[in-house]
Design a protein around this motif. Structure first.
Motif, PDB file in Angstrom:
ATOM      1  N   GLU A  48      39.075  55.380  76.832  1.00  0.00           N
ATOM      2  CA  GLU A  48      38.876  56.122  75.582  1.00  0.00           C
ATOM      3  C   GLU A  48      38.960  55.181  74.371  1.00  0.00           C
ATOM      4  OE1 GLU A  48      40.518  60.470  77.082  1.00  0.00           O
ATOM      5  OE2 GLU A  48      41.858  59.154  75.972  1.00  0.00           O
ATOM      6  N   ILE A  49      39.847  54.206  74.463  1.00  0.00           N
ATOM      7  CA  ILE A  49      39.947  53.226  73.365  1.00  0.00           C
ATOM      8  C   ILE A  49      38.659  52.389  73.318  1.00  0.00           C
ATOM      9  CG2 ILE A  49      41.180  51.169  72.516  1.00  0.00           C
ATOM     10  CD1 ILE A  49      43.070  53.444  72.250  1.00  0.00           C
ATOM     11  N   TRP A  50      38.195  51.936  74.488  1.00  0.00           N
ATOM     12  CA  TRP A  50      36.955  51.135  74.558  1.00  0.00           C
ATOM     13  C   TRP A  50      35.814  51.914  73.912  1.00  0.00           C
ATOM     14  CZ3 TRP A  50      31.924  51.263  76.079  1.00  0.00           C
ATOM     15  CH2 TRP A  50      31.276  50.050  76.310  1.00  0.00           C
ATOM     16  N   ASP A  51      35.677  53.153  74.297  1.00  0.00           N
ATOM     17  CA  ASP A  51      34.588  53.971  73.771  1.00  0.00           C
ATOM     18  C   ASP A  51      34.725  54.170  72.255  1.00  0.00           C
ATOM     19  OD1 ASP A  51      32.325  55.999  74.188  1.00  0.00           O
ATOM     20  OD2 ASP A  51      33.842  57.115  73.074  1.00  0.00           O
ATOM     21  N   SER A  52      35.952  54.352  71.797  1.00  0.00           N
ATOM     22  CA  SER A  52      36.174  54.577  70.362  1.00  0.00           C
ATOM     23  C   SER A  52      35.800  53.345  69.544  1.00  0.00           C
ATOM     24  CB  SER A  52      37.639  54.947  70.094  1.00  0.00           C
ATOM     25  OG  SER A  52      37.924  56.162  70.719  1.00  0.00           O
ATOM     26  N   ILE A  53      36.083  52.160  70.110  1.00  0.00           N
ATOM     27  CA  ILE A  53      35.704  50.920  69.409  1.00  0.00           C
ATOM     28  C   ILE A  53      34.183  50.750  69.472  1.00  0.00           C
ATOM     29  CG2 ILE A  53      35.879  48.390  69.436  1.00  0.00           C
ATOM     30  CD1 ILE A  53      38.756  48.745  70.570  1.00  0.00           C
ATOM     31  N   HIS A  54      33.630  50.915  70.665  1.00  0.00           N
ATOM     32  CA  HIS A  54      32.205  50.676  70.864  1.00  0.00           C
ATOM     33  C   HIS A  54      31.352  51.629  70.017  1.00  0.00           C
ATOM     34  CE1 HIS A  54      28.777  49.110  73.002  1.00  0.00           C
ATOM     35  NE2 HIS A  54      28.360  50.345  73.231  1.00  0.00           N
ATOM     36  N   SER A  55      31.768  52.886  69.962  1.00  0.00           N
ATOM     37  CA  SER A  55      30.965  53.882  69.235  1.00  0.00           C
ATOM     38  C   SER A  55      31.368  53.978  67.766  1.00  0.00           C
ATOM     39  CB  SER A  55      31.122  55.247  69.906  1.00  0.00           C
ATOM     40  OG  SER A  55      32.478  55.652  69.811  1.00  0.00           O
ATOM     41  N   MET A  56      32.313  53.121  67.363  1.00  0.00           N
ATOM     42  CA  MET A  56      32.738  53.020  65.960  1.00  0.00           C
ATOM     43  C   MET A  56      33.462  54.254  65.440  1.00  0.00           C
ATOM     44  SD  MET A  56      29.507  50.805  64.552  1.00  0.00           S
ATOM     45  CE  MET A  56      30.017  50.750  62.862  1.00  0.00           C
ATOM     46  N   LYS A  57      34.152  54.962  66.353  1.00  0.00           N
ATOM     47  CA  LYS A  57      35.080  55.988  65.861  1.00  0.00           C
ATOM     48  C   LYS A  57      36.195  55.270  65.106  1.00  0.00           C
ATOM     49  CE  LYS A  57      34.145  59.123  69.645  1.00  0.00           C
ATOM     50  NZ  LYS A  57      33.911  58.674  71.019  1.00  0.00           N
ATOM     51  N   VAL A  58      36.564  54.106  65.622  1.00  0.00           N
ATOM     52  CA  VAL A  58      37.434  53.192  64.868  1.00  0.00           C
ATOM     53  C   VAL A  58      36.604  51.940  64.640  1.00  0.00           C
ATOM     54  CG1 VAL A  58      38.525  52.329  66.997  1.00  0.00           C
ATOM     55  CG2 VAL A  58      39.640  51.954  64.814  1.00  0.00           C
ATOM     56  N   ARG A  59      36.640  51.435  63.409  1.00  0.00           N
ATOM     57  CA  ARG A  59      35.846  50.242  63.099  1.00  0.00           C
ATOM     58  C   ARG A  59      36.537  49.509  61.964  1.00  0.00           C
ATOM     59  NH1 ARG A  59      35.867  51.016  58.417  1.00  0.00           N
ATOM     60  NH2 ARG A  59      34.373  49.336  58.198  1.00  0.00           N
ATOM     61  N   GLY A  60      36.029  48.286  61.697  1.00  0.00           N
ATOM     62  CA  GLY A  60      36.726  47.420  60.755  1.00  0.00           C
ATOM     63  C   GLY A  60      37.601  46.482  61.574  1.00  0.00           C
ATOM     64  N   SER A 101      34.205  45.526  74.252  1.00  0.00           N
ATOM     65  CA  SER A 101      33.841  46.707  73.460  1.00  0.00           C
ATOM     66  C   SER A 101      32.959  46.376  72.258  1.00  0.00           C
ATOM     67  CB  SER A 101      35.097  47.478  73.029  1.00  0.00           C
ATOM     68  OG  SER A 101      35.996  46.615  72.374  1.00  0.00           O
ATOM     69  N   ARG A 102      33.235  45.270  71.569  1.00  0.00           N
ATOM     70  CA  ARG A 102      32.382  44.809  70.459  1.00  0.00           C
ATOM     71  C   ARG A 102      32.535  43.292  70.353  1.00  0.00           C
ATOM     72  NH1 ARG A 102      32.369  47.996  64.812  1.00  0.00           N
ATOM     73  NH2 ARG A 102      30.295  47.077  64.614  1.00  0.00           N
ATOM     74  N   PRO A 103      31.472  42.568  69.951  1.00  0.00           N
ATOM     75  CA  PRO A 103      31.554  41.102  70.039  1.00  0.00           C
ATOM     76  C   PRO A 103      31.940  40.318  68.776  1.00  0.00           C
ATOM     77  CG  PRO A 103      29.271  41.771  69.801  1.00  0.00           C
ATOM     78  CD  PRO A 103      30.090  43.035  69.748  1.00  0.00           C
ATOM     79  N   THR A 104      31.774  40.896  67.599  1.00  0.00           N
ATOM     80  CA  THR A 104      31.803  40.027  66.402  1.00  0.00           C
ATOM     81  C   THR A 104      33.195  39.862  65.791  1.00  0.00           C
ATOM     82  OG1 THR A 104      29.498  40.645  65.961  1.00  0.00           O
ATOM     83  CG2 THR A 104      30.704  39.619  64.159  1.00  0.00           C
ATOM     84  N   ALA A 105      33.932  40.946  65.653  1.00  0.00           N
ATOM     85  CA  ALA A 105      35.241  40.858  64.974  1.00  0.00           C
ATOM     86  C   ALA A 105      36.228  40.077  65.843  1.00  0.00           C
ATOM     87  CB  ALA A 105      35.782  42.254  64.691  1.00  0.00           C
ATOM     88  N   VAL A 106      36.645  38.940  65.343  1.00  0.00           N
ATOM     89  CA  VAL A 106      37.531  38.089  66.144  1.00  0.00           C
ATOM     90  C   VAL A 106      38.932  38.698  66.264  1.00  0.00           C
ATOM     91  CG1 VAL A 106      38.399  36.541  64.330  1.00  0.00           C
ATOM     92  CG2 VAL A 106      38.022  35.665  66.648  1.00  0.00           C
ATOM     93  N   ASN A 107      39.257  39.628  65.374  1.00  0.00           N
ATOM     94  CA  ASN A 107      40.567  40.297  65.438  1.00  0.00           C
ATOM     95  C   ASN A 107      40.764  41.014  66.768  1.00  0.00           C
ATOM     96  OD1 ASN A 107      39.440  40.181  62.692  1.00  0.00           O
ATOM     97  ND2 ASN A 107      41.524  40.723  62.131  1.00  0.00           N
ATOM     98  N   LEU A 108      39.665  41.480  67.370  1.00  0.00           N
ATOM     99  CA  LEU A 108      39.758  42.126  68.685  1.00  0.00           C
ATOM    100  C   LEU A 108      40.321  41.135  69.706  1.00  0.00           C
ATOM    101  CD1 LEU A 108      39.034  44.400  70.742  1.00  0.00           C
ATOM    102  CD2 LEU A 108      36.764  43.363  70.903  1.00  0.00           C
ATOM    103  N   PHE A 109      39.738  39.947  69.754  1.00  0.00           N
ATOM    104  CA  PHE A 109      40.146  38.951  70.748  1.00  0.00           C
ATOM    105  C   PHE A 109      41.525  38.386  70.402  1.00  0.00           C
ATOM    106  CE2 PHE A 109      35.602  39.170  70.028  1.00  0.00           C
ATOM    107  CZ  PHE A 109      35.217  39.728  71.247  1.00  0.00           C
ATOM    108  N   TRP A 110      41.764  38.263  69.110  1.00  0.00           N
ATOM    109  CA  TRP A 110      43.084  37.794  68.639  1.00  0.00           C
ATOM    110  C   TRP A 110      44.176  38.756  69.116  1.00  0.00           C
ATOM    111  CZ3 TRP A 110      46.389  40.504  65.425  1.00  0.00           C
ATOM    112  CH2 TRP A 110      47.495  39.805  64.948  1.00  0.00           C
ATOM    113  N   ALA A 330      24.231  44.209  63.373  1.00  0.00           N
ATOM    114  CA  ALA A 330      25.323  44.892  62.660  1.00  0.00           C
ATOM    115  C   ALA A 330      25.977  43.995  61.604  1.00  0.00           C
ATOM    116  CB  ALA A 330      26.368  45.382  63.662  1.00  0.00           C
ATOM    117  N   PHE A 331      25.759  42.695  61.724  1.00  0.00           N
ATOM    118  CA  PHE A 331      26.428  41.743  60.814  1.00  0.00           C
ATOM    119  C   PHE A 331      25.449  40.653  60.393  1.00  0.00           C
ATOM    120  CE2 PHE A 331      29.524  43.562  63.701  1.00  0.00           C
ATOM    121  CZ  PHE A 331      30.462  44.059  62.813  1.00  0.00           C
TER     122      PHE A 331
END
Ligand code: MRU
Length: 366
Positions: A48-60, A101-110, A330-331
């Motif tokens: 559910e978290i993966w989907d929320s990130i991927h579909s941009m229910k949560v973003r930034g 889930s998404r590739p660009t925001a490095v905060n995800l990997f951090w 997207a960026f």
């Protein structure tokens, strides 16, 4: 994929708080539905978290990292056995999964790297012998990531505030606001602090095609906070600059490369070029967790491409011919020569960015 349960519309909604840990689940504001509906989702699984990130229910960028950290907590909590090596292996699998889930925001990997490092450390700590105590250790780490983000954003605001003066017109693009972070936002942090201090800024929010984060989110949260905000479409930025209405641009970022090139929401590069043409400073606000010294230049930043429907049906109805070819990055990357300064929780960095970004990592937070 299970269906998310949704809380009813929360009438005491605080637009600055979009992620809340509730002990067994992450309560998350569905940002796709703003501003029409305020719906909190209850997320119980990493899927559910993966989907929320991927579909941009949560973003930034920072909010994605925080959500992912709690996704690791939820995945670790599903491990059914009592052996620590298996638990750690499972944590690694959950981290690798969420990283897709998404590739660009490095905060995800951090955030995922930090959660895995915490898991390794906990698994080697003789004080943590049971799986439930290890899981609790991960909860504390995710809570710390969220709490630190709030503090970091406030510090960004404190460092940025002296760059602004009463009465200034300030343009921002996308949403680098409270909704995109634990609180305050990055680009919006000085706007909230200015408001606290009685300083009046006149904010112009780009609509931000195609997903409309500027219209749906930035305009919404600044208006809710009682900050003077005017919505413009992206193609109006040059016109409002030429009228002399903008004295500074400030945006967030998903990743800063080691040379100071900056990836942010598509359209940011155009705004930066316009700002330079009009002699307007172009500021980028971000936490240190968005700076990626392992990515040498902007050309090395992976740029997400999203579904064509965001462009062809973005307003809830078809606005382009069937079968049309669509390019939907997207960026984009703003080269460092357009960046006046990068504002972090450690202070303001100016060119030469390669040297000054590297130096920043050895300096304590002021
Ligand atoms: C503090 S948020 C910084 C960036 O993540 C933000 O400016 C941005 O580009 C967000 O893009 P999004 O696609 O909405 O996740």
């Amino acid at each position: 994929m299970s269906n998310f349960s949704t809380s009813t519309t929360n009438t005491e909604f605080n637009p600055l708080i979009s992620l809340n840990w509730r002990g067994d689940r992450l309560e998350l504001l569905d940002q796709r539905l703003l501003p029409e509906s305020i719906v909190m989702l209850d997320l119980y699984t990493p899927e559910e978290i993966w989907d929320s990130i991927h579909s941009m229910k949560v973003r930034g960028a920072p909010a994605i990292g925080i959500a992912a950290a709690f996704g690791v907590v939820l995945g670790a909590g599903q491990y059914p056995n009592e052996d620590i090596a298996g638990w750690l292996e499972n944590v690694k699998k959950v981290c690798d999964y969420l990283a897709t889930s998404r590739p660009t925001a490095v905060n995800l990997f951090w955030a995922l790297d930090r959660m895995y490092a915490a898991a390794v450390q906990l698994s080697e700590d003789p004080n943590y012998v049971s799986i439930s105590s290890l899981n609790e250790g991960l909860v504390q780490e995710a809570i710390a990531i969220r709490a630190e983000d709030e503090e970091v954003c406030r510090r960004i605001g404190e460092h940025a505030l002296p760059l602004f003066q009463d009465g200034m017109g300030v343009l921002t693009h996308c949403n680098a606001g409270g909704l995109a972070t634990a609180k305050y936002g990055t680009a919006t942090a000085p706007m909230y602090l200015a408001k606290e201090q009685g300083m009046k800024l006149k904010i112009f929010a780009d609509e931000t095609r195609p997903v409309l984060q500027g219209a749906r989110l930035t305009a919404f949260e600044l208006q809710q906070a009682g900050i003077d905000v005017t919505l413009i479409t992206d193609n109006m930025a040059g016109m409002v600059m030429s009228k002399g209405w903008i004295q500074a641009v400030i945006v967030g970022t998903d990743r800063v490369a080691a040379n100071g090139d900056v990836a942010n929401k598509i359209g940011t590069y155009s705004v930066a070029v316009l700002a330079k043409a009009h002699g307007i400073p172009f500021y980028v606000a971000c936490p240190m967790s968005t700076i990626d010294l392992n990515t040498p230049t902007g050309a090395h930043i992976p740029i997400e491409e999203r579904a064509p429907e965001e462009v062809t049906e973005g307003f809830g109805k078809r606005t382009a011919p069937q079968g049309i070819k669509v390019f939907n990055p997207a960026f984009d990357v703003t080269p460092n020569e357009y960046v006046t300064a990068i504002i972090t929780e450690k202070g303001i960095i100016r060119a030469p960015f390669d040297q000054n970004l590297k130096a920043l990592y050895s300096e304590p937070i002021s």
